[in-house]
Write an enzyme that holds these catalytic residues in place. Sequence first.
Site, PDB file in Angstrom:
ATOM      1  N   SER A  55       0.875  -1.269   0.084  1.00  0.00           N
ATOM      2  CA  SER A  55      -0.043   0.127  -0.087  1.00  0.00           C
ATOM      3  C   SER A  55       0.925   1.248  -0.056  1.00  0.00           C
ATOM      4  CB  SER A  55      -0.914   0.201   1.210  1.00  0.00           C
ATOM      5  OG  SER A  55      -1.657  -1.017   1.324  1.00  0.00           O
TER       6      SER A  55
HETATM    7  N1  SAH Z   1      -1.333  -3.547   3.262  1.00  0.00           N
HETATM    8  C1  SAH Z   1      -1.021  -4.328   2.324  1.00  0.00           C
HETATM    9  C2  SAH Z   1      -1.850  -4.336   1.006  1.00  0.00           C
HETATM   10  C3  SAH Z   1      -1.822  -5.555   0.099  1.00  0.00           C
HETATM   11  S1  SAH Z   1      -2.752  -5.233  -1.450  1.00  0.00           S
HETATM   12  C4  SAH Z   1       0.439  -3.975   1.876  1.00  0.00           C
HETATM   13  O1  SAH Z   1       1.003  -3.195   2.121  1.00  0.00           O
HETATM   14  O2  SAH Z   1       1.357  -5.052   1.629  1.00  0.00           O
HETATM   15  C5  SAH Z   1      -4.171  -6.026  -0.932  1.00  0.00           C
HETATM   16  C6  SAH Z   1      -3.969  -7.561  -0.609  1.00  0.00           C
HETATM   17  O3  SAH Z   1      -5.458  -8.134  -0.302  1.00  0.00           O
HETATM   18  C7  SAH Z   1      -3.564  -8.220  -1.716  1.00  0.00           C
HETATM   19  O4  SAH Z   1      -2.328  -9.159  -1.248  1.00  0.00           O
HETATM   20  C8  SAH Z   1      -4.728  -9.359  -2.179  1.00  0.00           C
HETATM   21  O5  SAH Z   1      -4.342 -10.596  -2.357  1.00  0.00           O
HETATM   22  C9  SAH Z   1      -5.554  -9.302  -0.828  1.00  0.00           C
HETATM   23  N2  SAH Z   1      -6.896  -9.906  -1.098  1.00  0.00           N
HETATM   24  C10 SAH Z   1      -7.791  -9.568  -2.154  1.00  0.00           C
HETATM   25  N3  SAH Z   1      -9.001  -9.818  -1.956  1.00  0.00           N
HETATM   26  C11 SAH Z   1      -8.884 -10.698  -0.667  1.00  0.00           C
HETATM   27  C12 SAH Z   1      -9.648 -11.413   0.063  1.00  0.00           C
HETATM   28  N4  SAH Z   1     -11.034 -11.633  -0.264  1.00  0.00           N
HETATM   29  N5  SAH Z   1      -9.401 -12.078   1.315  1.00  0.00           N
HETATM   30  C13 SAH Z   1      -8.038 -11.857   1.739  1.00  0.00           C
HETATM   31  N6  SAH Z   1      -7.093 -11.299   0.949  1.00  0.00           N
HETATM   32  C14 SAH Z   1      -7.645 -10.702  -0.311  1.00  0.00           C
END
Ligand code: SAH
Length: 207
Positions: A55
């Site tokens: 993010s």
């Molecule tokens: N705060 C994290 C953001 C990752 S992006 C960081 O800074 O690294 C969002 C994440 O949500 C992705 O890794 C994606 O695979 C996950 N995601 C999407 N839909 C999801 C769901 N239904 N359940 C769990 N994870 C999910």
Amino acid sequence: METLIQQLISEGYLKTSSIIEAFKYVDRKDFLPEEMKKHAYLNQALPIGYRQTISQPLVVAFMLELLEPKQGEKILEIGTGSGWQTALLSKLVGKEGSVTTIERIEELMRQAEKNLSTYQNENIKIIKGDGAKGYKERAPYDKIIAAATCVRVSSAWKSELKIGGYVVAPVGESIIQIEKKSAKEFKKKEYAGFRFVPLITDEKPRK
Ligand code: SAH
């Protein structure tokens, strides 16, 4: 990281001293693939593989300020991704608290586990699954935070939240904060103008 933190403070995104301390303690570089580490302190989302991103610092700061995590709280995080925000939450709730984090992509979950291994992480539990369905096993939670954008806030999150707690989640291109006033009563605030990767779920939207 220090320059980025000062920038987030002067722009008004970072306010609370415990959140500023957590930003200083957790090095974003530790959560990036080798080739991305040189960009760690840019105020940008960056690719972490599997078409996902770590993010943007501004967004994490903004959402954590709305979540108001405190020592001892039980938090549910949906979308572990790199584990960066998980590490911040872990620091903010401390040893007496817990962070349950759900990731749907197995490889990212393993990578996050590795990234988090150099941090104090006994209060973190990483689960592979669909976070849109919540996680009953450890409910209720003081706070729930999602990192991927959904069409509407999952009813599972609302029911797994303690009264007085908050859900902070992206809905469309807004960030919303929902406060649970009573079992059936929720107060919503909306902040427009953000971009996120989509929440991927087979959960049917319920009214
Ligand atoms: N705060 C994290 C953001 C990752 S992006 C960081 O800074 O690294 C969002 C994440 O949500 C992705 O890794 C994606 O695979 C996950 N995601 C999407 N839909 C999801 C769901 N239904 N359940 C769990 N994870 C999910």
